[in-house]
Write an enzyme that holds these catalytic residues in place. Structure first.
Site, PDB file in Angstrom:
ATOM      1  N   SER A 199      68.621  50.428  30.438  1.00  0.00           N
ATOM      2  CA  SER A 199      69.181  49.507  29.432  1.00  0.00           C
ATOM      3  C   SER A 199      70.447  48.889  30.008  1.00  0.00           C
ATOM      4  O   SER A 199      71.033  49.437  30.962  1.00  0.00           O
ATOM      5  CB  SER A 199      69.544  50.310  28.176  1.00  0.00           C
ATOM      6  N   TYR A 217      73.057  57.619  24.086  1.00  0.00           N
ATOM      7  CA  TYR A 217      72.251  56.573  24.712  1.00  0.00           C
ATOM      8  C   TYR A 217      72.822  56.215  26.083  1.00  0.00           C
ATOM      9  O   TYR A 217      72.087  56.081  27.066  1.00  0.00           O
ATOM     10  CB  TYR A 217      72.231  55.356  23.785  1.00  0.00           C
TER      11      TYR A 217
HETATM   12  N1  NAD Z   1      64.814  46.460  22.455  1.00  0.00           N
HETATM   13  C1  NAD Z   1      65.886  46.421  23.204  1.00  0.00           C
HETATM   14  O1  NAD Z   1      66.765  45.568  23.034  1.00  0.00           O
HETATM   15  C2  NAD Z   1      66.099  47.431  24.292  1.00  0.00           C
HETATM   16  C3  NAD Z   1      67.172  47.233  25.150  1.00  0.00           C
HETATM   17  C4  NAD Z   1      67.378  48.132  26.180  1.00  0.00           C
HETATM   18  C5  NAD Z   1      66.524  49.199  26.336  1.00  0.00           C
HETATM   19  N2  NAD Z   1      65.493  49.376  25.474  1.00  0.00           N
HETATM   20  C6  NAD Z   1      64.636  50.528  25.702  1.00  0.00           C
HETATM   21  O2  NAD Z   1      63.288  50.115  25.745  1.00  0.00           O
HETATM   22  C7  NAD Z   1      62.441  51.203  25.382  1.00  0.00           C
HETATM   23  C8  NAD Z   1      61.466  50.723  24.332  1.00  0.00           C
HETATM   24  O3  NAD Z   1      62.206  50.306  23.195  1.00  0.00           O
HETATM   25  P1  NAD Z   1      61.666  49.229  22.148  1.00  0.00           P
HETATM   26  O4  NAD Z   1      62.740  48.236  21.961  1.00  0.00           O
HETATM   27  O5  NAD Z   1      60.301  48.817  22.514  1.00  0.00           O
HETATM   28  O6  NAD Z   1      61.695  50.153  20.837  1.00  0.00           O
HETATM   29  P2  NAD Z   1      60.578  50.477  19.771  1.00  0.00           P
HETATM   30  O7  NAD Z   1      61.254  51.363  18.784  1.00  0.00           O
HETATM   31  O8  NAD Z   1      59.905  49.239  19.314  1.00  0.00           O
HETATM   32  O9  NAD Z   1      59.503  51.330  20.622  1.00  0.00           O
HETATM   33  C9  NAD Z   1      59.768  52.613  21.105  1.00  0.00           C
HETATM   34  C10 NAD Z   1      58.519  53.456  20.968  1.00  0.00           C
HETATM   35  O10 NAD Z   1      58.805  54.762  21.513  1.00  0.00           O
HETATM   36  C11 NAD Z   1      58.213  55.717  20.657  1.00  0.00           C
HETATM   37  N3  NAD Z   1      58.880  56.990  20.783  1.00  0.00           N
HETATM   38  C12 NAD Z   1      60.103  57.344  20.300  1.00  0.00           C
HETATM   39  N4  NAD Z   1      60.352  58.632  20.569  1.00  0.00           N
HETATM   40  C13 NAD Z   1      59.273  59.113  21.252  1.00  0.00           C
HETATM   41  C14 NAD Z   1      58.936  60.377  21.792  1.00  0.00           C
HETATM   42  N5  NAD Z   1      59.749  61.427  21.687  1.00  0.00           N
HETATM   43  N6  NAD Z   1      57.740  60.510  22.423  1.00  0.00           N
HETATM   44  C15 NAD Z   1      56.894  59.464  22.511  1.00  0.00           C
HETATM   45  N7  NAD Z   1      57.153  58.246  22.009  1.00  0.00           N
HETATM   46  C16 NAD Z   1      58.326  58.068  21.389  1.00  0.00           C
HETATM   47  C17 NAD Z   1      58.366  55.125  19.265  1.00  0.00           C
HETATM   48  O11 NAD Z   1      57.477  55.729  18.333  1.00  0.00           O
HETATM   49  C18 NAD Z   1      58.089  53.660  19.517  1.00  0.00           C
HETATM   50  O12 NAD Z   1      56.719  53.362  19.377  1.00  0.00           O
HETATM   51  C19 NAD Z   1      63.373  52.319  24.921  1.00  0.00           C
HETATM   52  O13 NAD Z   1      63.549  53.247  25.982  1.00  0.00           O
HETATM   53  C20 NAD Z   1      64.675  51.585  24.641  1.00  0.00           C
HETATM   54  O14 NAD Z   1      65.805  52.416  24.770  1.00  0.00           O
HETATM   55  C21 NAD Z   1      65.255  48.514  24.453  1.00  0.00           C
END
Ligand code: NAD
Length: 261
Positions: free
Chosen positions: A146, A159
């Protein structure tokens, strides 16, 4: 161009956001998919989204918690049982955790976020890299870090620790596995509009999340949120043979936001 024909791509957090968008993207280029998530509904919706975009795509779904060693062993063996191998791994599942000052963050919350976002990524690497090395013909991994893993954002002790840790794990494994033709890279997304970011805006301003969302994006040079598809295209590149000399990279996908911190 079908960069993933006959390739098996394993995706954690495949039930939503970045995982789902990447699933659709690589399936549209021929991949067979194993999707892992703790959300049964998320997995079913992702499977439906893939099949709508790519009728006849092969999709295995595995309900599993990435922070559990047994569950990780199970999702890896289920993938190998179904498809015989793993070519590419998007090690992506994560949670945001509660936002708070360090003095109020709380050890329990810290442990919870680190357990999923860092331990989960390590466990995935541990099991999948073993499979890839035994296959003997390379492989590619993308870990999801991230902007909060390369810069200080604030109010994110768990985080920040976890995502900086993901960058460290990425470099460490990349250095170890390069000689086996296995590449390990990370992405550092900025603010991408997914259910996670929507929930984050409700944490910042429960009364008026739209206003918080609008304000939050003003620091970004592009003045807009990224779309999940804009992450998926970069992940697909890194997982593909278009990126055969990219290893140990941490790629910001943030509209330039991290350059401004
Ligand atoms: N959206 C953003 O702006 C952003 C920015 C930087 C990093 N990220 C990272 O991207 C990744 C995906 O995030 P996203 O934005 O798609 O979020 P999201 O919440 O849409 O998707 C995350 C998915 O991970 C699953 N999940 C959570 N805990 C889990 C576990 N213990 N075991 C298995 N699955 C699990 C959730 O059920 C969900 O389906 C994450 O690692 C997040 O930290 C997102």
């Amino acid at each position: 161009m079908e960069r993933f024909t006959d390739k098996v791509v394993l995706i954690t957090g495949g039930g939503s956001g970045l995982g789902r968008a990447t699933a659709v993207r690589v399936a549209s280029e021929g991949a067979k998919l194993a999707l892992v998530d703790v959300s049964e509904k998320g997995l079913a919706d992702s499977q439906a989204a893939v099949l709508e975009a790519v009728p006849g795509a092969e999709v295995l779904t595995v309900l599993a918690d990435v922070s559990s060693e047994d569950d990780v062993a199970r999702y890896v063996s289920a993938t190998v049982e179904r498809f015989g191998r793993i070519d590419a791994f998007f090690n992506n599942a994560g949670i945001e955790g509660k936002q708070n000052l360090t003095e109020r963050f709380g050890a329990d919350e810290f442990d919870k976020v680190v357990s999923i976002n860092l331990r989960g990524v390590f466990l995935g690497l541990e099991k999948v890299l073993g499979v890839m090395r035994s296959q003997g013909d390379g492989g590619a991994v993308v870990n999801t870090a991230s902007v909060g893993g390369i810069r200080g954002v604030g109010n994110q002790s768990g985080y920040a620790a976890a995502k900086h840790g993901v960058v460290g794990l990425t470099r460490n494994s990349a250095v170890e596995y390069g000689e086996f033709g296995i590449r390990v890279n990370a992405i550092a997304p900025g603010a991408i509009w997914t259910p996670m970011v929507e929930a984050s805006m409700r944490q910042i301003d429960a009364e008026n999340p739209e206003k918080a969302a609008e304000q939050f994006i003003q620091i970004n040079p592009t003045k807009r949120y990224g779309k999940a598809d804009e992450i998926a295209s970069v992940v697909a590149f890194l997982l593909s043979d278009d990126a055969t000399y990219v290893n140990a990279a941490v790629v910001p996908i943030d509209g330039g936001q991290s350059a401004k911190y």
